[in-house]
Design a protein around this motif. Structure first.
Motif, PDB file in Angstrom:
ATOM      1  N   HIS A  78       0.855  -1.198   0.000  1.00 52.26           N
ATOM      2  CA  HIS A  78       0.000   0.000   0.000  1.00 52.26           C
ATOM      3  C   HIS A  78       0.887   1.243   0.000  1.00 52.26           C
ATOM      4  O   HIS A  78       0.807   2.076   0.890  1.00 52.26           O
ATOM      5  N   PRO A  79       1.758   1.366  -1.028  1.00 49.53           N
ATOM      6  CA  PRO A  79       2.756   2.428  -1.020  1.00 49.53           C
ATOM      7  C   PRO A  79       2.188   3.842  -0.987  1.00 49.53           C
ATOM      8  O   PRO A  79       2.859   4.766  -0.515  1.00 49.53           O
ATOM      9  N   SER A  80       0.981   4.029  -1.447  1.00 47.57           N
ATOM     10  CA  SER A  80       0.408   5.379  -1.407  1.00 47.57           C
ATOM     11  C   SER A  80       0.234   5.876   0.025  1.00 47.57           C
ATOM     12  O   SER A  80       0.132   7.087   0.263  1.00 47.57           O
ATOM     13  N   ALA A  81       0.218   4.958   0.986  1.00 46.19           N
ATOM     14  CA  ALA A  81       0.071   5.332   2.393  1.00 46.19           C
ATOM     15  C   ALA A  81       1.410   5.353   3.126  1.00 46.19           C
ATOM     16  O   ALA A  81       1.457   5.699   4.309  1.00 46.19           O
ATOM     17  N   LEU A  94      -1.979   3.858 -13.665  1.00 50.64           N
ATOM     18  CA  LEU A  94      -2.038   2.944 -12.524  1.00 50.64           C
ATOM     19  C   LEU A  94      -2.092   3.724 -11.218  1.00 50.64           C
ATOM     20  O   LEU A  94      -1.469   4.779 -11.088  1.00 50.64           O
ATOM     21  N   HIS A  95      -2.812   3.188 -10.253  1.00 50.53           N
ATOM     22  CA  HIS A  95      -2.762   3.739  -8.911  1.00 50.53           C
ATOM     23  C   HIS A  95      -1.353   3.535  -8.371  1.00 50.53           C
ATOM     24  O   HIS A  95      -0.678   2.562  -8.709  1.00 50.53           O
ATOM     25  N   LEU A  96      -0.903   4.442  -7.530  1.00 47.24           N
ATOM     26  CA  LEU A  96       0.428   4.331  -6.956  1.00 47.24           C
ATOM     27  C   LEU A  96       0.617   3.003  -6.225  1.00 47.24           C
ATOM     28  O   LEU A  96       1.738   2.492  -6.129  1.00 47.24           O
ATOM     29  N   ASP A  97      -0.450   2.424  -5.714  1.00 43.82           N
ATOM     30  CA  ASP A  97      -0.342   1.144  -5.015  1.00 43.82           C
ATOM     31  C   ASP A  97       0.110   0.010  -5.942  1.00 43.82           C
ATOM     32  O   ASP A  97       0.485  -1.058  -5.473  1.00 43.82           O
ATOM     33  N   VAL A 132       6.254  12.014  -3.349  1.00 42.48           N
ATOM     34  CA  VAL A 132       7.284  11.810  -4.369  1.00 42.48           C
ATOM     35  C   VAL A 132       6.659  11.825  -5.755  1.00 42.48           C
ATOM     36  O   VAL A 132       7.128  12.508  -6.673  1.00 42.48           O
ATOM     37  N   GLN A 133       5.580  11.068  -5.917  1.00 48.31           N
ATOM     38  CA  GLN A 133       4.925  11.022  -7.220  1.00 48.31           C
ATOM     39  C   GLN A 133       4.402  12.391  -7.625  1.00 48.31           C
ATOM     40  O   GLN A 133       4.554  12.813  -8.779  1.00 48.31           O
ATOM     41  N   SER A 134       3.815  13.117  -6.696  1.00 48.82           N
ATOM     42  CA  SER A 134       3.254  14.423  -6.999  1.00 48.82           C
ATOM     43  C   SER A 134       4.322  15.386  -7.506  1.00 48.82           C
ATOM     44  O   SER A 134       4.141  16.047  -8.537  1.00 48.82           O
ATOM     45  N   ARG A 135       5.453  15.454  -6.813  1.00 51.28           N
ATOM     46  CA  ARG A 135       6.501  16.401  -7.217  1.00 51.28           C
ATOM     47  C   ARG A 135       7.160  15.978  -8.525  1.00 51.28           C
ATOM     48  O   ARG A 135       7.489  16.807  -9.384  1.00 51.28           O
ATOM     49  N   ALA A 136       7.362  14.661  -8.694  1.00 54.81           N
ATOM     50  CA  ALA A 136       8.043  14.175  -9.889  1.00 54.81           C
ATOM     51  C   ALA A 136       7.189  14.350 -11.140  1.00 54.81           C
ATOM     52  O   ALA A 136       7.681  14.810 -12.179  1.00 54.81           O
ATOM     53  N   VAL A 137       5.924  13.993 -11.053  1.00 59.59           N
ATOM     54  CA  VAL A 137       5.043  14.129 -12.212  1.00 59.59           C
ATOM     55  C   VAL A 137       4.880  15.598 -12.585  1.00 59.59           C
ATOM     56  O   VAL A 137       4.883  15.955 -13.777  1.00 59.59           O
ATOM     57  N   ALA A 138       4.773  16.475 -11.602  1.00 66.50           N
ATOM     58  CA  ALA A 138       4.670  17.910 -11.889  1.00 66.50           C
ATOM     59  C   ALA A 138       5.901  18.397 -12.634  1.00 66.50           C
ATOM     60  O   ALA A 138       5.801  19.160 -13.607  1.00 66.50           O
TER      61      ALA A 138
END
Length: 242
Positions: free
Chosen positions: A125-128, A180-183, A140-146
């Motif tokens: 459950h990596p999103s958590a 895909l969901h981050l999970d 991490v995903q938010s900053r990288a994708v931006a």
């Protein structure tokens, strides 16, 4: 922040969108020792990594690059050093593509971390997952994708650009591109010095390659007619891209 100056005047065949090469840094001394380096300073490439980085010059020989963007960490800068020197490019250092801040986990052996309760969360459950004293994988995903989308808009249509970052960062970008969901991002494999290729359009990203460690670069170049933002029913025809 310094932007890379393009040196190749020849443009690839028109596709109306830019093509992104996601490059994971070559093997580092920490990779070889099984240590979670995180943002520890002074972690460079080991002997294997040096050879992998040198091999990039030939692997990407036929690919014109308009921009090279790199994580600020040493192992990424060393990975692209020969490439940008050969192309006479100034790499853009992008803080948002830095390694995950693993906090208290930084510098520990991976084998010692598998017994931690958080390890199961990271796997299932990596999103958590939020690393103690560090950041969460969702951050991490938010900053990288931006960062990726911002640079992709800047480089312009029909250009090919390269980004050098870290395994979990690239996996999070690929998960987003794949819808895909981050999970699910732990299902993606990104080896040291592998390349993955994404082409962003107005309506969706197209993922062309994932975890490619070979020498064939034909899939990195945009086709003469990519169909824009539309996916081809039944799949692509496999016609020559040249």
């Amino acid at each position: 922040m310094v932007r890379a100056a393009p040196v190749f005047c020849a443009r690839v065949a028109s596709s109306g969108v830019a093509t992104l090469i996601l490059l994971r840094h070559a093997r580092s001394a920490a990779n070889g020792s099984g240590t979670l380096a995180g943002r520890t300073p002074g972690v460079g490439l080991d002997e294997t990594g040096d050879k992998q980085a040198q091999g990039l010059l030939e692997r990407l020989r036929g690919v014109p690059l308009s921009r090279v963007v790199s994580s600020p960490l040493q192992r990424c800068r060393e990975t692209v050093a020969g490439l940008v020197a050969e192309r006479e490019l100034d790499p853009v250092v992008e803080q948002r593509l830095a390694e995950v801040d693993y906090g208290d986990w930084t510098g520990r052996k991976v084998t010692d971390l598998t017994g931690e309760d958080l390890w199961k969360v990271v796997q299932q459950h990596p999103s958590a997952a939020v690393f103690p004293g560090g950041e969460g994988l969702a951050e991490v995903q938010s900053r990288a994708v931006a960062a990726v989308r911002e640079h992709d808009r800047q480089v312009g249509d029909d250009q090919v650009w390269l980004l050098c970052s870290h395994g979990d960062v690239i996996k999070s970008v690929l998960a987003d591109a794949l819808g895909l969901h981050l999970d699910s991002f732990q299902r993606i494999v990104v080896d040291p010095c592998s390349v993955s290729v994404v082409r962003y359009t107005d309506t969706r990203p197209f993922v062309l390659k994932v975890n490619d460690t070979g020498g064939d670069v034909s899939g990195l170049l945009p086709p003469k007619d990519s169909g824009g933002s539309d996916a081809v029913p039944g799949g692509t025809t496999g016609q020559d891209k040249g």
